[in-house]
Structures are given as structure tokens and as C-alpha cells.
Design a protein around this motif. Structure first.
Motif, PDB file in Angstrom:
ATOM      1  N   LEU A 176       0.820  -1.216   0.000  1.00 54.44           N
ATOM      2  CA  LEU A 176       0.000   0.000   0.000  1.00 54.44           C
ATOM      3  C   LEU A 176       0.855   1.268   0.000  1.00 54.44           C
ATOM      4  O   LEU A 176       0.508   2.248  -0.647  1.00 54.44           O
ATOM      5  CB  LEU A 176      -0.957  -0.004   1.193  1.00 54.44           C
ATOM      6  CG  LEU A 176      -2.046  -1.086   1.143  1.00 54.44           C
ATOM      7  CD1 LEU A 176      -2.881  -1.049   2.404  1.00 54.44           C
ATOM      8  CD2 LEU A 176      -2.908  -0.953  -0.082  1.00 54.44           C
ATOM      9  N   LYS A 178       2.390   2.274  -3.542  1.00 56.92           N
ATOM     10  CA  LYS A 178       1.506   2.666  -4.639  1.00 56.92           C
ATOM     11  C   LYS A 178       1.863   4.034  -5.210  1.00 56.92           C
ATOM     12  O   LYS A 178       1.801   4.238  -6.413  1.00 56.92           O
ATOM     13  CB  LYS A 178       0.043   2.687  -4.168  1.00 56.92           C
ATOM     14  CG  LYS A 178      -0.560   1.322  -4.017  1.00 56.92           C
ATOM     15  CD  LYS A 178      -1.960   1.396  -3.439  1.00 56.92           C
ATOM     16  CE  LYS A 178      -2.870   2.242  -4.237  1.00 56.92           C
ATOM     17  NZ  LYS A 178      -3.768   1.571  -5.130  1.00 56.92           N
ATOM     18  N   LEU A 184      -2.421   7.669   0.044  1.00 52.76           N
ATOM     19  CA  LEU A 184      -3.174   6.465  -0.298  1.00 52.76           C
ATOM     20  C   LEU A 184      -4.667   6.773  -0.340  1.00 52.76           C
ATOM     21  O   LEU A 184      -5.404   6.232  -1.168  1.00 52.76           O
ATOM     22  CB  LEU A 184      -2.876   5.368   0.725  1.00 52.76           C
ATOM     23  CG  LEU A 184      -3.690   4.088   0.655  1.00 52.76           C
ATOM     24  CD1 LEU A 184      -3.412   3.353  -0.653  1.00 52.76           C
ATOM     25  CD2 LEU A 184      -3.373   3.202   1.833  1.00 52.76           C
ATOM     26  N   MET A 208      -8.013   2.708  -4.102  1.00 52.84           N
ATOM     27  CA  MET A 208      -7.638   1.327  -4.390  1.00 52.84           C
ATOM     28  C   MET A 208      -8.209   0.920  -5.749  1.00 52.84           C
ATOM     29  O   MET A 208      -8.978  -0.020  -5.857  1.00 52.84           O
ATOM     30  CB  MET A 208      -8.162   0.403  -3.290  1.00 52.84           C
ATOM     31  CG  MET A 208      -7.557   0.631  -1.934  1.00 52.84           C
ATOM     32  SD  MET A 208      -5.825   0.190  -1.847  1.00 52.84           S
ATOM     33  CE  MET A 208      -5.915  -1.570  -2.000  1.00 52.84           C
TER      34      MET A 208
END
Length: 124
Positions: A36, A39, A45, A50
């Protein structure tokens, strides 16, 4: 015959396999946090989301594979691992959360102080 710790050799081997399995499960959980934070380099994030279906499938598959290997009797024998109690999955969760929170703080500081020391030392 009693081996180290007052347990028989068979009991010691079962305890060792359980500990090794729990360690491997903790690696799987900490990898959730690792993937995570990788990314994005600066974007949060929570802003990124997602949306990457391949990454989401990878997280899902890794977790399902771990459960399959740990809880399928014949497979456990082949890999020399033991069935885990639920509580053995929990110790790694705070570390995974810490990794994500730490990196979110780092990304926030890098965004708010562009070109600063933190960006120069931690931005690749």
C-alpha cells in the motif's frame, strides 16, 4: 525422552513449526502495508484510492493462498507448517498499520515542504 523445555522431541517440533508458520503469516500481513505504501511516492493512499485491480487481486490472492496453505491438512504436511489459532495472525497487524501511518505522514511532509530535507533523503 524429554527434550529442551520439558517437552518431547515431537512436541518441540510441533511448537517450532507453529512458530515458523506464525512468522510466515506475519510476513504476509506486513506485506499488505508494504504494498500500500509503494503505490505512490507523494500522493496519499486515501487520495489515490484502491483502483488498481491487479494490485487488489494480488492482495486477495496472497491472503487466500496463505489461508489455503495453513488450513489445508495435506498441504500443511508437504510444507511442514502447522494450523494456526486466530490469535497468531494478530501480532503483525499493528506493524502493518504503523508502516502505512508512518508513510502517510512522510508523504504529507514531502508534499507540504517540497525540496526539503525529508524529500531529499526519502524520495526516490
Amino acid at each position: 525422552f524429554m527434550a529442551f523445555g520439558g517437552f518431547s522431541l515431537v512436541e518441540n517440533m510441533k511448537i517450532l513449526r507453529t512458530a515458523q508458520t506464525a512468522f510466515w503469516a506475519s510476513i504476509v500481513i506486513v506485506q499488505w502495508g508494504d504494498i500500500l505504501i509503494c503505490k505512490t511516492r507523494k500522493l496519499s493512499l486515501f487520495d489515490q484510492g484502491m483502483k488498481n485491480d491487479v494490485l487488489n487481486f494480488g492482495l486477495f490472492f496472497e491472503t487466500v493462498l496463505a489461508f489455503f496453505l495453513i488450513y489445508t491438512p495435506g498441504v500443511r504436511t508437504v510444507f511442514g507448517i502447522e494450523k494456526l489459532r486466530f490469535i497468531y495472525w494478530l501480532p503483525a497487524i499493528p506493524f502493518s498499520i504503523f508502516i502505512v501511518v508512518y508513510d502517510e505522514c512522510r508523504k504529507c511532509l514531502v508534499r507540504n515542504f517540497p525540496g526539503g530535507w525529508l524529500e531529499r533523503k526519502t524520495y526516490w
